[in-house]
Design an enzyme around this catalytic site. Sequence first.
Site, short mmCIF file in Angstrom:
data_model
loop_
_atom_site.label_atom_id
_atom_site.label_comp_id
_atom_site.label_asym_id
_atom_site.label_seq_id
_atom_site.Cartn_x
_atom_site.Cartn_y
_atom_site.Cartn_z
N CYS A 177 -47.90 50.49 -39.58
CA CYS A 177 -46.72 51.15 -39.37
C CYS A 177 -46.49 52.46 -39.90
O CYS A 177 -47.22 52.61 -40.89
CB CYS A 177 -45.44 50.15 -39.67
SG CYS A 177 -45.66 48.37 -39.18
N CYS B 82 -39.87 42.73 -44.76
CA CYS B 82 -40.02 43.53 -43.64
C CYS B 82 -41.12 43.05 -42.70
O CYS B 82 -41.19 42.91 -41.50
CB CYS B 82 -40.14 45.26 -44.07
SG CYS B 82 -40.04 46.23 -42.60
N CYS B 83 -42.37 43.17 -43.58
CA CYS B 83 -43.65 42.47 -42.94
C CYS B 83 -43.66 40.86 -42.26
O CYS B 83 -44.03 40.42 -41.44
CB CYS B 83 -44.67 42.58 -43.67
SG CYS B 83 -45.66 44.13 -43.89
N CYS C 60 -45.17 53.15 -43.66
CA CYS C 60 -46.29 52.64 -45.05
C CYS C 60 -47.66 53.18 -44.55
O CYS C 60 -48.38 52.54 -45.30
CB CYS C 60 -46.19 51.06 -44.34
SG CYS C 60 -44.48 50.36 -44.62
N CYS D 3 -50.37 42.65 -45.13
CA CYS D 3 -49.19 42.55 -44.50
C CYS D 3 -48.59 41.03 -44.78
O CYS D 3 -47.36 40.65 -44.31
CB CYS D 3 -48.95 43.04 -43.21
SG CYS D 3 -50.30 42.58 -42.00
S1 SF4 Z 1 -46.01 47.90 -42.58
FE1 SF4 Z 1 -44.09 48.76 -43.37
S2 SF4 Z 1 -42.88 48.99 -41.65
FE2 SF4 Z 1 -44.41 47.60 -41.05
S3 SF4 Z 1 -43.49 45.77 -41.19
FE3 SF4 Z 1 -44.97 45.86 -43.26
S4 SF4 Z 1 -43.33 46.77 -44.43
FE4 SF4 Z 1 -42.23 47.04 -42.34
#
Ligand code: SF4
Length: 215
Positions: A177, A94-95, A180, A203
Amino acid sequence: MTDAVETLRWAVANVPRLAFATGFGAEGCVLIDLIAREKLPIDIFTLDTGVLFPETYALWKALEAKYGVTIRGVAPVVAPASIDKLWLTDSDRCCDLRKVQPLRAALAGFGGWITAIRRDQTPERANARAVEQDAKFGLVKINPLVTWTHDDVWGHLYANDVPTNALHAKGYPSIGCAPCTSPVIPGEHLRAGRWRGAQKTECGLHTPEQKADKL
Ligand code: SF4
């Protein structure tokens, strides 16, 4: 403040085309204040993951209004709907899709990038230098606040009436985010609310793929 301004001025004079990638943390607000007041030719952008807090989007607008600057939003490399809730099953992926790959694309053509990291934020940042060669992105990496303390940052913000995220007053010292990030309780590390319960502490933006050569 002097050391940070001098680092920024040095970077402008010595590194062709500079970008500042901000996540609108307290340190990022300091740097936007310094860049704007010094009128430095530095492109400012943010990684708009699509799942930032409403308070963060409000701060984005407030900073643009106060300083008369444009802070570009850089979107994920795939449609956000296609990776909805990916943070629940694969936060690294996701990151990567929402932050690391967009940052890599956004930095193309720049000679250096400025970050808001400080040494005492995480063990991974403890050896950061004001000026480094970033092997991950192939750029000079400028960290003007690397020696600043938490109190230095907030002293500057209060003294200069810099807009900050309203969530800071609600127990969120470090804000990423929305899915998170959680508030911290007194005595916890300032980044304890980031990816709470997971081993993850970064991240991937500031994690070198190989050891960076220090200038
Ligand atoms: S902080 Fe969380 S929602 Fe944001 S990009 Fe990373 S995993 Fe995804």
